[in-house]
Design an enzyme around this catalytic site. Structure first.
Site, short mmCIF file in Angstrom:
data_model
loop_
_atom_site.label_atom_id
_atom_site.label_comp_id
_atom_site.label_asym_id
_atom_site.label_seq_id
_atom_site.Cartn_x
_atom_site.Cartn_y
_atom_site.Cartn_z
N LYS A 6 19.03 26.02 30.54
CA LYS A 6 18.88 27.22 29.72
C LYS A 6 17.45 27.74 29.61
O LYS A 6 16.55 27.00 29.26
CB LYS A 6 19.41 26.94 28.31
CG LYS A 6 20.93 26.83 28.28
CD LYS A 6 21.41 26.37 26.95
CE LYS A 6 21.83 27.54 26.08
NZ LYS A 6 22.15 27.09 24.71
N ARG B 214 14.15 2.69 24.80
CA ARG B 214 13.44 2.96 23.54
C ARG B 214 13.06 1.67 22.81
O ARG B 214 12.05 1.64 22.10
CB ARG B 214 14.30 3.83 22.64
CG ARG B 214 14.37 5.25 23.15
CD ARG B 214 15.14 6.10 22.19
NE ARG B 214 15.08 7.49 22.58
CZ ARG B 214 16.08 8.36 22.45
NH1 ARG B 214 17.21 7.97 21.92
NH2 ARG B 214 15.93 9.60 22.81
N GLY C 229 14.86 14.58 28.39
CA GLY C 229 15.98 13.70 28.74
C GLY C 229 16.39 13.69 30.19
O GLY C 229 16.41 12.64 30.83
N GLY D 295 12.87 15.98 22.65
CA GLY D 295 12.58 17.13 21.78
C GLY D 295 11.14 17.12 21.28
O GLY D 295 10.49 18.17 21.21
P1 AMP Z 1 18.61 21.00 30.13
O1 AMP Z 1 19.26 20.13 29.09
O2 AMP Z 1 18.52 22.44 29.74
O3 AMP Z 1 17.31 20.43 30.62
O4 AMP Z 1 19.63 21.00 31.35
C1 AMP Z 1 19.96 19.87 32.10
C2 AMP Z 1 21.29 20.13 32.76
O5 AMP Z 1 21.19 21.31 33.55
C3 AMP Z 1 21.72 19.03 33.69
O6 AMP Z 1 22.87 18.42 33.18
C4 AMP Z 1 22.01 19.74 35.01
O7 AMP Z 1 23.22 19.34 35.60
C5 AMP Z 1 22.12 21.19 34.60
N1 AMP Z 1 21.78 22.11 35.69
C6 AMP Z 1 20.69 22.09 36.47
N2 AMP Z 1 20.75 23.06 37.39
C7 AMP Z 1 21.90 23.72 37.22
C8 AMP Z 1 22.54 24.81 37.87
N3 AMP Z 1 21.95 25.42 38.91
N4 AMP Z 1 23.73 25.22 37.41
C9 AMP Z 1 24.31 24.60 36.35
N5 AMP Z 1 23.77 23.57 35.70
C10 AMP Z 1 22.58 23.12 36.12
#
Ligand code: AMP
Length: 399
Positions: free
Chosen positions: A201, A35, A357, A380
């Site tokens: 999520k 950054r 991120g 974000g």
């Molecule tokens: P997000 O912040 O929602 O973009 O999620 C990123 C995180 O999702 C990372 O730390 C990944 O390790 C996790 N992730 C990705 N695929 C999976 C999965 N199949 N099961 C559990 N966690 C996951």
């Protein structure tokens, strides 16, 4: 609004909002200075014009006023080095008040003043007008180069702009580049346009998927969020991540995509594990036939092949979120191969934007950051941009 590159800063003091919210270790070493480096060209241009620079930023989330932990003083030495070691960099213990005012007034051409953490004053996040006005006395020109906080209507990112004439406010080079690349993808995309959405999520990504349905040809959904879609379609997902309260949302998205002629691609198969750990036992199975006690932690080999082919045919690619738990070597293959497919498509002429991120962490991990067209610094902020929201930090300068 003025155009930064056309503006001559000689005789001006530029108050520049930067995003120096960098991670620090226990000894206050900067563990990732992306950054800071991203905004150096903006600072250098002002200095090269013989202008004076006053920098303001937040760092972390201090709760009750000043603390050593969140002080920007820890960044002064590194800033000095990034500017080439010759430029004088002063520091003010408070971002408002007499010391900041006096140091800003006494700056000479080609010198820099870094102000203490804006968030030591709760007025910053409250978007307080009187506080914004005080900040505005520190420079006669306002430059916003903090894309990472452009989605916040804070005093220094948005409210402050009203104290400047249109000719004396502008975006910095980083902000210009971020906006240009996001605009290109959103409004001037060459087709086919493929969005790759992953991560944990579904609930975080619903708005972005809905907005993208208006613009894209294909959406690839991977990572933990894919299993909510797979379960919604009647698949067996074992102990994989799932948001049961979003099953209907997932079905609605699939239906809307059909109506809009957008192809949604879920992973055909998955690498499943018997525990969430680096030493888990694994198998590669169809994503809708995952046994109880097992969880999908990466997309499988067949899915990688299908996804890579779609990416390879695309002319515009947006990537947000990993395809699996890429932090563990055993489950990094899907994310790595996706990054490689994007790099290859880029080499063949596609425009690719990586943001958010974890996908940025992934392209860095696999040393592919310079093989994609643009890596965004705004997590974000970029997400909200693609959700179709108007970002206060951008509107304030534009307006
Ligand atoms: P997000 O912040 O929602 O973009 O999620 C990123 C995180 O999702 C990372 O730390 C990944 O390790 C996790 N992730 C990705 N695929 C999976 C999965 N199949 N099961 C559990 N966690 C996951």
């Amino acid at each position: 609004m003025s155009k930064f590159s056309d503006f001559n800063f000689k005789g001006h003091t530029a108050l520049v909002r930067v995003d120096f919210n960098v991670p620090l270790d226990a000894e206050f070493n900067i563990t990732d200075d992306t950054r800071m480096t991203a905004t150096i060209p903006t600072i250098k241009k002002i200095l090269a014009d013989a202008g004076k620079v006053v920098l303001m930023s937040h760092l972390g989330r201090p709760k009750d006023g000043p603390t050593d932990e969140f002080s920007l003083k820890h960044l002064v030495k590194h800033l000095h080095e990034l500017l080439g070691g010759e430029t004088k960099v002063f520091f003010a213990d408070d971002c408002v008040g007499s010391q900041a005012g006096m140091t800003a007034t006494m700056l000479r051409e080609g010198e820099v003043l870094l102000l203490e953490n804006l968030r030591f004053h709760k007025e910053e996040e409250n978007g307080d007008e009187a506080f914004a006005k005080k900040l505005s006395t520190l420079g006669d020109v306002y430059v916003n180069d903090a894309f990472g906080t452009a989605h916040r209507a804070h005093a220094s990112t948005a409210v402050i702009a009203k104290f400047y004439e249109p000719s004396n406010k502008m975006f910095g080079l980083l902000m210009e580049a971020e906006v240009a690349s996001a605009e290109k993808v959103l409004h001037q995309s060459d087709k086919p346009f493929c969005a790759i959405i992953g991560g944990a999520k579904v609930s975080d990504k619903i708005l972005i998927i809905e907005n993208l349905l208006e613009r894209v040809t294909d959406i690839i959904i991977g990572g933990g969020m894919a299993y909510t879609f797979i379960k919604a379609r009647g698949g067996k997902i074992g102990n994989s991540l799932c948001e049961d309260d979003r099953l209907q949302t997932a079905l609605d998205i699939l239906e809307k995509a059909k109506q809009k002629n957008v192809s949604i691609h879920l992973p055909e198969n998955s690498v499943i594990a018997d525990k969430f750990a680096a030493d888990a036992n694994t198998q590669d199975v169809p994503s809708d036939q995952i046994p109880d006690g097992w969880m999908g932690l990466d997309i499988g080999g067949k899915a990688i092949g299908i996804f890579s082919e779609i990416i390879g045919k695309s002319k515009t690619i947006l990537w947000n979120g990993p395809m699996g738990v890429f932090e563990m070597e055993k489950f990094e293959t899907g994310t790595k191969q996706t990054a490689l497919a994007i790099a290859k498509a880029t080499e063949n002429g596609a425009f690719s934007l990586v943001g958010g991120g974890d996908s940025v962490a992934a392209v860095n991990k696999f040393n592919l950051a310079n093989k994609v067209s643009y890596v965004s610094t705004g997590g974000g902020a970029l997400l909200e941009y693609f959700e179709g929201k108007i970002l206060p930090g951008i509107e304030a300068v534009n307006g």
